[in-house]
Design an enzyme around this catalytic site. Structure first.
Site, short mmCIF file in Angstrom:
data_model
loop_
_atom_site.label_atom_id
_atom_site.label_comp_id
_atom_site.label_asym_id
_atom_site.label_seq_id
_atom_site.Cartn_x
_atom_site.Cartn_y
_atom_site.Cartn_z
N THR A 156 -8.23 -2.99 0.68
CA THR A 156 -8.80 -3.63 -0.48
C THR A 156 -9.54 -2.81 -1.16
O THR A 156 -9.85 -1.73 -0.79
CB THR A 156 -9.83 -4.43 0.36
OG1 THR A 156 -10.65 -3.86 0.94
CG2 THR A 156 -9.26 -5.61 1.43
N HIS A 157 -9.38 -3.16 -2.54
CA HIS A 157 -9.83 -2.05 -3.62
C HIS A 157 -9.00 -0.92 -3.36
O HIS A 157 -9.45 0.34 -4.09
CB HIS A 157 -11.09 -1.89 -3.43
CG HIS A 157 -12.13 -2.85 -3.16
ND1 HIS A 157 -12.93 -3.74 -4.17
CD2 HIS A 157 -12.36 -3.54 -2.08
CE1 HIS A 157 -13.51 -4.70 -3.40
NE2 HIS A 157 -13.31 -4.84 -2.31
N SER A 278 15.36 13.90 -12.89
CA SER A 278 14.79 14.19 -14.32
C SER A 278 15.61 15.37 -14.94
O SER A 278 16.32 15.94 -14.45
CB SER A 278 13.20 15.04 -13.94
OG SER A 278 13.14 15.91 -15.04
#
Ligand code: ARG
Length: 458
Positions: A156-157, A278
């Site tokens: 959470t958060h 890349s």
């Protein structure tokens, strides 16, 4: 050639610039299957109420099928003066059959025609989306058994919170996708009402049978008010909201897995077929598919915004503005479909980095809440236990150890109510096993849910 929609009232030709400005054939030709199916059903109805003869109907149907073949093969040339798919089909019919073809548009307007076509198109597109949602649910479900032994932090958060079984995560997404499917079904029911026969705006004085065309085209019923129907695009907006919600779910999931695939998390390996490299950094394996899923979700949500703005100030009933609904509508469906098509193999093929997850699972005190609840069971008030466990976590942090490695003496110093049995709930394995509530990550509950979904998605 002048546009067939220009009646004898016009004395001037259409300005060329308007023709190019007003055409929709470049994007609504996608509706040709629906348009031809709708036209055949309409002609059949005209026959059964006596507005055209049996022979005329036979000729119209036969010719419309020929036109369908031409459209299938891309042989019907686009002409901007014919504006849209409806007039292209009708004109091709007239070119082939003369006066018989000139009867097809009896008791019909492009206003009810376009609404009919789009509703049929959306109906099929929603069915496709539902099928793809089901496929994605199955991909998540397919992981549940294999990943059952893996414990992951729940956040959470985006801070480590409590330990959960990996399948608890997978089931979380299955639930979200199920709500999406519920919205698809609800939306489909409102889409699937036949507008055909409301004609332009007030209905018709001719003795048509709207029920017949509705049934022939697979609609559940007919719309009740011609004014409302002529103006109504709720079904377009609603379906694009349904897609936006799906896009939001996929975007959140993509973001999560992008994070999980970083060196910092190192929880998951995205299948390389869905990654790119890349051009300068040789070590890079980038999760571009997931990034594009996050990015493309913005397009779907943008379509909803466009549609909301498009309709918000329109007086009843049909206004030409409504022609602008198709590009965002089609784009929202195409984009969501592509997102789902790529999400499924990624979910099925990704690998959890078990060792890397396990190596750090005891970090972050995921078992602290379990310890607090253990104290509550001993009779301690929640607020007191909450404070106490905070102090215990503080002591563990100081020693640089997880809760399960705190010596019993230290624990007893902090609370006289703690005894050796506390170790039964400490450590993430024990903590997960201690859960019991419905909907929790308790192994038994998760097993039950897997069984429920196996049956539902079979
Ligand atoms: N192409 C038009 C649209 O998509 C069809 C309806 C045109 N109706 C009209 N009265 N000009 O909305």
């Amino acid at each position: 050639m002048a546009s067939p929609s220009r009646s004898g009232v016009f004395a001037a030709e259409t300005d060329q610039r308007l023709e190019a400005y007003a055409e929709s054939i470049t994007f609504d030709s996608r509706l040709y299957q629906q348009d031809i199916r709708g036209s055949i059903a309409h002609a059949d109805m005209l026959r059964s109420v006596g507005l055209i003869t049996e022979e005329e109907f036979t000729q119209i149907r036969k010719e419309l099928e020929v036109i369908r073949g031409q459209l299938d093969r891309g042989e019907l040339p686009m002409r901007f003066e014919l504006e849209d798919i409806h007039m292209h089909v009708e004109q091709a019919l007239i070119d082939a059959t003369g006066d018989v073809g000139r009867k097809l548009h009896t008791a019909r307007s492009r206003n009810d025609q376009v609404s009919t076509d789009v509703r049929m198109w959306i109906r099929e597109a929603l069915d496709k989306i539902d099928e793809l949602l089901l496929g994605l649910q199955r991909a998540f479900l397919g992981r549940c058994e294999d990943d059952f032994d893996v414990i992951i932090p729940a956040y959470t958060h985006l801070q480590r919170a409590q330990p959960v079984l990996a399948p608890h995560y997978w089931l979380a997404y299955i639930e979200k996708l199920q709500r999406d499917r519920g919205r698809v079904a609800d939306c489909r029911a409102r889409v699937n009402q036949s507008p055909l026969g409301i004609a332009a705006v007030a209905g018709t004085t001719l003795p048509i049978d709207r029920q017949q065309t509705a049934a022939a085209l697979g609609f559940d019923g007919i719309t009740a008010n011609s004014l409302d129907t002529s103006s109504d695009r709720d079904f377009v907006l609603e379906s694009s909201f349904v897609l936006s919600m799906i896009a939001s779910h996929l975007s959140g999931w993509a973001e999560e897995w992008i994070l999980w695939s970083t060196v910092e998390f190192d929880f998951i390996a995205i299948p390389q077929q869905f990654c790119t490299g890349s051009s300068i950094m040789p070590q890079k394996v980038n999760p571009d598919t997931l990034e594009l899923t996050r990015g493309k979700s913005a397009r779907v949500m943008g379509s909803l915004q466009t549609l909301m703005l498009l309709v918000k100030n329109l007086p009843l009933a049909y206004n030409r503005d409504l022609q602008e609904d198709k590009p965002p509508l089609f784009d929202a469906f195409d984009t969501t479909q592509a997102m789902l098509e790529l999400a499924t193999p990624i979910v099925a093929g990704a690998e959890l980095k078990r060792e890397s997850i396990a190596a750090r699972i005891e970090k972050g005190y995921l078992d602290a809440t379990t310890l607090m609840e253990w104290m509550i069971r001993k009779g301690m008030p929640q607020r007191t236990a909450h404070h106490l466990v905070g102090a215990i976590v503080g002591a563990a942090m100081e020693k640089g150890v997880p809760l399960a490695e705190l010596p019993i003496e230290t624990l007893k110093e902090l609370s006289s109510e703690i005894d050796e049995s506390v170790y039964e709930v400490l450590g993430t394995q024990n903590a997960v096993a201690a859960f019991c509530s419905e909907g929790s990550t308790a192994p038994q509950r998760v097993r039950e849910q897997i069984a429920v979904w196996k049956e539902r998605l079979a």
